[in-house]
Design a protein around this motif. Structure first.
Motif, mmCIF file in Angstrom:
data_model
loop_
_atom_site.group_PDB
_atom_site.id
_atom_site.type_symbol
_atom_site.label_atom_id
_atom_site.label_comp_id
_atom_site.label_asym_id
_atom_site.label_seq_id
_atom_site.Cartn_x
_atom_site.Cartn_y
_atom_site.Cartn_z
ATOM 1 N N SER A 1 0.816 -1.213 0.000
ATOM 2 C CA SER A 1 0.000 0.000 0.000
ATOM 3 C C SER A 1 0.849 1.261 0.000
ATOM 4 C CB SER A 1 -0.941 0.002 1.213
ATOM 5 O OG SER A 1 -1.878 -1.052 1.102
ATOM 6 N N ILE B 1 -5.076 -3.292 5.857
ATOM 7 C CA ILE B 1 -5.036 -2.562 4.585
ATOM 8 C C ILE B 1 -4.122 -3.326 3.642
ATOM 9 C CG2 ILE B 1 -4.398 -0.409 3.419
ATOM 10 C CD1 ILE B 1 -4.916 1.048 6.060
ATOM 11 N N ALA C 1 -3.843 -0.773 -1.319
ATOM 12 C CA ALA C 1 -4.684 0.419 -1.313
ATOM 13 C C ALA C 1 -3.818 1.668 -1.264
ATOM 14 C CB ALA C 1 -5.642 0.394 -0.121
ATOM 15 N N ILE D 1 -8.342 6.190 9.624
ATOM 16 C CA ILE D 1 -8.952 4.877 9.422
ATOM 17 C C ILE D 1 -9.387 4.338 10.784
ATOM 18 C CG2 ILE D 1 -8.684 2.582 8.425
ATOM 19 C CD1 ILE D 1 -8.282 4.804 6.378
ATOM 20 N N THR E 1 -11.209 -1.615 10.755
ATOM 21 C CA THR E 1 -11.538 -1.466 9.326
ATOM 22 C C THR E 1 -10.726 -2.439 8.465
ATOM 23 O OG1 THR E 1 -11.985 0.881 9.671
ATOM 24 C CG2 THR E 1 -11.644 0.168 7.401
ATOM 25 N N ILE F 1 -9.618 -2.830 4.467
ATOM 26 C CA ILE F 1 -9.566 -2.250 3.120
ATOM 27 C C ILE F 1 -8.660 -3.163 2.301
ATOM 28 C CG2 ILE F 1 -8.981 -0.236 1.721
ATOM 29 C CD1 ILE F 1 -9.283 1.457 4.283
ATOM 30 N N THR G 1 -7.955 -4.878 -1.576
ATOM 31 C CA THR G 1 -8.208 -4.932 -3.017
ATOM 32 C C THR G 1 -7.642 -6.224 -3.570
ATOM 33 O OG1 THR G 1 -7.889 -2.526 -3.089
ATOM 34 C CG2 THR G 1 -8.002 -3.679 -5.189
ATOM 35 N N LEU H 1 -7.761 0.340 -4.396
ATOM 36 C CA LEU H 1 -8.716 1.293 -3.841
ATOM 37 C C LEU H 1 -7.992 2.571 -3.428
ATOM 38 C CD1 LEU H 1 -10.950 -0.989 -1.587
ATOM 39 C CD2 LEU H 1 -11.723 0.358 -3.549
ATOM 40 N N ILE I 1 -8.577 5.756 -0.955
ATOM 41 C CA ILE I 1 -9.419 6.129 0.176
ATOM 42 C C ILE I 1 -9.037 7.513 0.682
ATOM 43 C CG2 ILE I 1 -10.149 5.496 2.518
ATOM 44 C CD1 ILE I 1 -11.033 3.500 0.380
ATOM 45 N N MET J 1 -14.029 7.288 3.261
ATOM 46 C CA MET J 1 -13.904 6.455 4.457
ATOM 47 C C MET J 1 -15.227 6.326 5.182
ATOM 48 S SD MET J 1 -11.535 4.728 5.956
ATOM 49 C CE MET J 1 -12.726 3.465 6.339
ATOM 50 N N LEU K 1 -17.404 4.005 3.285
ATOM 51 C CA LEU K 1 -16.915 2.626 3.369
ATOM 52 C C LEU K 1 -17.295 1.994 4.699
ATOM 53 C CD1 LEU K 1 -15.053 0.488 1.914
ATOM 54 C CD2 LEU K 1 -13.203 1.387 3.297
#
Length: 380
Positions: free
Chosen positions: A327, A341, A344, A352, A356, A358, A360, A367, A369, A374, A377
Motif C-alpha cells: 500500500s 489494509i 490500497a 482509518i 476497518t 480495506i 483490493t 482502492l 481512500i 472512508m 466505506l
C-alpha cells in the motif's frame, strides 16, 4: 539574455484517469515515492541537465502545485538569469482564457520564450516518473540538424497500440506518427518529450492557432503537420525506466517499483539527485525483504502494528495489531487498531477507524481512500 535552450514543462492536465487522487489536486502535484510529488522528476531532470530556464505551464487546481514549485529554489532554478516561471492562462497573452491544448499553451506564451531568443525549445511533461539527461537529448538534436527530435522508448509489442508510435528509417529519421494504431508497425513509443528548433516550431504554433479544426495538441496536430511538410524529424531512443502514471493502477505500480531491490531508478542516487520542496525527512520504503513492527521510524512515523511492502509518507501512525501491505500511505494518515489494509492508496489526512478492512484483490485497481470515502466505506 539569450539562451541556447528554454524548457516548457506541461503541468496543466486534469488527470481525470487518476480519479480521487486529482479531485482537488493537479496531477503533477500528486504525492509520490514517500516524500516527492510527480513533478519533482521533470524539474530534477532539468536541474541535473543544467537546463536553467524553465516555464511551467499550469492550469487545473494549481494552488498546491504552485506552492510546491515556488520560485524553484529546491531545484536551484531561482536564478537571476533565466530561472523558473509559473505560466498560468492568466499570465499568457490570451487574456485569461484557458489553454485549449498542449500546443496552445506554448503558443499563448510565445512572448515568454521570445525574450530568451533560444535556438531550441524543450517540451516536457510534468506527469512522468523517470531520470533523463536532457543535455544528451539536446546534443543529439543539434548534431542531427533536425527540426524536431522526439524521445522514444521501446514498449512491449502487445502494448504498442496504447501509445503514439513513431515509425522510423534505419537512421531513426521519422516518416510516420501513428496515434494508438490497431496494427503497429514498430514499438517505438513517444515519451512526450520533444526538442524543436524554435524558429521552426514558432511558425507551426502560429499556423496551428489559426486552424479552426485543430485540437491544438503536439501529438495530434503539430507533429503530423511537420511530417506532412517533410520537416527533418528524428527519434531519440531512451534506455531506462519511464512510467506514465496516468491511471491509479500505473501510479500504484510505479510506487511499488521503488521497493524492488534491483530497481534501476534510485531516489538515493547522489549523482542524479531527485529534489523536492517537501520535507527533508527520508521516504520510508518497506521493501519485500523488510517488515516493520512496533517501531518509531524517520519522518515522524509511529508503527505499533505491522507494515510490509509499502511506502509511508511523513507522520503516519499505524495502530496496535494493524497490518498494512502492498500500500501507499500519504502524509498525516492515522490508522487505528486491528485494521487491515492491503493493496490500497490512503490519501493525506485520512483517519482509518479501528477494525476497518480495506483489501483490493490482485485483479482489481487499488482502492483510493480519502476521508470522505472512508465514511461511506465504514457505514454503508
Amino acid at each position: 539574455m539569450k539562451k541556447d535552450c528554454v524548457a516548457m514543462l506541461l503541468a496543466g492536465g486534469k488527470g481525470t484517469r487518476l480519479g480521487p487522487l486529482t479531485k482537488n489536486l493537479a496531477k503533477p502535484a500528486v504525492p509520490f515515492g514517500g516524500k516527492y510529488r510527480i513533478i519533482d522528476f521533470a524539474l530534477s531532470n532539468c536541474a541535473n541537465s543544467r537546463i536553467e530556464t524553465v516555464g511551467v505551464l499550469t492550469q487545473y487546481s494549481p494552488m498546491v502545485l504552485n506552492k510546491h514549485i515556488g520560485a524553484g529554489k529546491a531545484w536551484d532554478l531561482d536564478q537571476p538569469s533565466g530561472g523558473l516561471f509559473i505560466l498560468s492562462p492568466f499570465t499568457a497573452s490570451n487574456g485569461g482564457q484557458w489553454y485549449e491544448g498542449t500546443a496552445d499553451s506554448v503558443y499563448q506564451n510565445i512572448h515568454y520564450i521570445e525574450q530568451y531568443e533560444p535556438e531550441n525549445v524543450l517540451i516536457i511533461s510534468g506527469d512522468h516518473i523517470y531520470h533523463m539527461n536532457y543535455e544528451l537529448l539536446l546534443e543529439h538534436h543539434i548534431e542531427s540538424g533536425a527540426d524536431a527530435t522526439i524521445s522514444v522508448i521501446e514498449v512491449p509489442w502487445e502494448e504498442a497500440s496504447r501509445f503514439g508510435i513513431l515509425n522510423t528509417d534505419e537512421d531513426l529519421s521519422i516518416y510516420e506518427f501513428d496515434e494508438k494504431p490497431a496494427a503497429p508497425k514498430s514499438n517505438l513509443a513517444s515519451m512526450g518529450i520533444y526538442v524543436f528548433k524554435w524558429s521552426v516550431l514558432k511558425q507551426y504554433l502560429i499556423d496551428d492557432a489559426d486552424t479552426e479544426r485543430s485540437s491544438h495538441d503536439f501529438g495530434k496536430d503539430v507533429i503530423p503537420a511537420m511530417l506532412n511538410n517533410d520537416c527533418s524529424m528524428y527519434a531519440y531512443p531512451f534506455h531506462g525506466y519511464w512510467k506514465d502514471v496516468g491511471t491509479i493502477q500505473s501510479y500504484w505500480e510505479a510506487n511499488m517499483d521503488l521497493l524492488e531491490e534491483d530497481f534501476c531508478l534510485s531516489l538515493h542516487n547522489k549523482e542524479w539527485r531527485t529534489y523536492s520542496n517537501d520535507s527533508d525527512d527520508p521516504p520510508q520504503f518497506i521493501a519485500d525483504t523488510a517488515t516493520v513492527r512496533n517501531a518509531i521510524i524517520n519522518s515522524g512515523c509511529f508503527v505499533k502494528g505491522t507494515v510490509e511492502r509499502s511506502i509511508l509518507f511523513s507522520h503516519v501512525k499505524v495502530g496496535t495489531d494493524s497490518i498494512v501491505r502492498n500500500s501507499i500511505i500519504h502524509p498525516n494518515v492515522t490508522i487505528g487498531e486491528n485494521v487491515t489494509i492491503d493493496r490500497a492508496i490512503i490519501q493525506e489526512g485520512t483517519t482509518i477507524p479501528d477494525g476497518t478492512e480495506i483489501i483490493t484483490s490482485a485483479n482489481d485497481e487499488p482502492l483510493v481512500i480519502d476521508q470522505e470515502s472512508m465514511s461511506n466505506l465504514v457505514f454503508s
